[in-house]
Design a protein around this motif. Structure first.
Motif, PDB file in Angstrom:
ATOM      1  N   PRO A 108       0.878  -1.169   0.018  1.00  0.00           N
ATOM      2  CA  PRO A 108      -0.161   0.005   0.069  1.00  0.00           C
ATOM      3  C   PRO A 108       0.941   1.209   0.096  1.00  0.00           C
ATOM      4  N   VAL A 109       0.221   2.386  -0.346  1.00  0.00           N
ATOM      5  CA  VAL A 109       0.819   3.878  -0.304  1.00  0.00           C
ATOM      6  C   VAL A 109       1.548   3.661   1.037  1.00  0.00           C
ATOM      7  N   GLY A 110       2.729   4.319   1.153  1.00  0.00           N
ATOM      8  CA  GLY A 110       3.537   4.386   2.406  1.00  0.00           C
ATOM      9  C   GLY A 110       4.349   3.372   2.597  1.00  0.00           C
ATOM     10  N   THR A 111       4.554   2.196   1.916  1.00  0.00           N
ATOM     11  CA  THR A 111       5.283   0.997   1.995  1.00  0.00           C
ATOM     12  C   THR A 111       6.628   1.580   1.290  1.00  0.00           C
ATOM     13  N   PHE A 171       4.557   3.501   6.371  1.00  0.00           N
ATOM     14  CA  PHE A 171       4.298   4.929   6.623  1.00  0.00           C
ATOM     15  C   PHE A 171       2.830   5.127   6.615  1.00  0.00           C
ATOM     16  N   ALA A 172       1.895   4.395   6.828  1.00  0.00           N
ATOM     17  CA  ALA A 172       0.552   4.650   6.620  1.00  0.00           C
ATOM     18  C   ALA A 172       0.051   5.839   7.114  1.00  0.00           C
ATOM     19  N   GLU A 173       0.488   6.148   8.455  1.00  0.00           N
ATOM     20  CA  GLU A 173       0.045   7.360   9.201  1.00  0.00           C
ATOM     21  C   GLU A 173       0.403   8.621   8.547  1.00  0.00           C
ATOM     22  N   ALA A 174       1.420   8.508   7.493  1.00  0.00           N
ATOM     23  CA  ALA A 174       1.909   9.795   6.878  1.00  0.00           C
ATOM     24  C   ALA A 174       1.172  10.803   6.384  1.00  0.00           C
ATOM     25  N   GLY A 175      -0.097  10.210   5.742  1.00  0.00           N
ATOM     26  CA  GLY A 175      -1.136  11.049   5.143  1.00  0.00           C
ATOM     27  C   GLY A 175      -0.672  11.754   3.792  1.00  0.00           C
ATOM     28  N   THR A 176       0.297  12.336   3.430  1.00  0.00           N
ATOM     29  CA  THR A 176       0.594  12.726   2.353  1.00  0.00           C
ATOM     30  C   THR A 176       2.036  12.390   1.682  1.00  0.00           C
ATOM     31  N   ARG A 177       2.114  12.532   0.245  1.00  0.00           N
ATOM     32  CA  ARG A 177       3.258  12.008  -0.413  1.00  0.00           C
ATOM     33  C   ARG A 177       4.517  12.624   0.391  1.00  0.00           C
ATOM     34  N   ALA A 178       4.543  13.990   0.475  1.00  0.00           N
ATOM     35  CA  ALA A 178       5.420  14.600   1.128  1.00  0.00           C
ATOM     36  C   ALA A 178       5.989  14.016   2.514  1.00  0.00           C
ATOM     37  N   GLU A 179       5.116  13.721   3.301  1.00  0.00           N
ATOM     38  CA  GLU A 179       5.459  13.106   4.637  1.00  0.00           C
ATOM     39  C   GLU A 179       5.952  11.851   4.327  1.00  0.00           C
ATOM     40  N   VAL A 180       5.427  10.862   3.501  1.00  0.00           N
ATOM     41  CA  VAL A 180       6.052   9.746   3.247  1.00  0.00           C
ATOM     42  C   VAL A 180       7.410   9.873   2.690  1.00  0.00           C
TER      43      VAL A 180
END
Length: 178
Positions: A119-122, A144-153
């Motif tokens: 998933p996104v954040g992997t 980083f599932a809790e990151a929330g945004t592309r920038a935060e990942v």
């Protein structure tokens, strides 16, 4: 800080540069999902040229193959976001540089591109040291599932990669003058 980059990245990059300079070690990075963010953080530090050898931004699979020598079969079998590919990227960064240590990052920053398995954040990280047994190199997958945004990942992935470039206590002790 006077930087375009987040303060936490710059502060950690400064630690990486100082710690590696102290033990006479050079570093390289092979980046995919971070798109050069780790290299940018390292080169944000004055004097980084004494430590930072080079960075590879291998966003596409073709770039991973062409620039780092990652096997197309490995990408086809395991996918670009895998321990096998990250491990190969780190080995390739060492093989195509003069660095003593290399870190590789590959992942799914989002918002698209994720799957049920990845998933996104992997994000997958690998660290390779020159002269060490390639089979003993470090590699791990983080979410980083809790990151929330592309920038935060991307920011969190860059922070993990920088941490991997810090010398261990044993490495620092073995390099310290007696």
């Amino acid at each position: 800080m006077n930087s375009l980059l987040p303060d936490d990245l710059v502060v950690l990059a400064a630690r990486v540069i100082a710690a590696n300079k102290a033990i006479g070690r050079t570093v390289a990075v092979a980046e995919s999902c971070t798109g050069g963010l780790v290299a940018a953080a390292l080169t944000e530090i004055a004097g980084s040229s004494a430590v930072f050898d080079r960075g590879f931004v291998t966003y596409s699979n073709t770039a991973k193959v062409d620039m780092l020598g990652v096997s197309e079969d490995v990408i086809d079998c395991f996918g670009a976001v895998s321990v096998a590919v990250a491990w190969s990227m780190a080995q390739g960064a060492l093989a195509h540089s003069t660095a003593d240590i290399a870190v590789a990052i590959t992942g799914v920053a989002g918002p698209d591109g994720g799957s049920a398995q990845k998933p996104v954040g992997t994000v997958v990280f690998a660290c390779a040291r020159r002269g060490a047994d390639p089979e003993a190199q470090e590699a791990e997958m983080k979410f980083f599932a809790e990151a929330g945004t592309r920038a935060e990942v991307r920011r969190q992935a860059a922070l993990v990669a920088l941490e991997l470039l810090l010398p261990s206590e044993a490495e620092a002790a073995s390099a310290a003058p007696l």
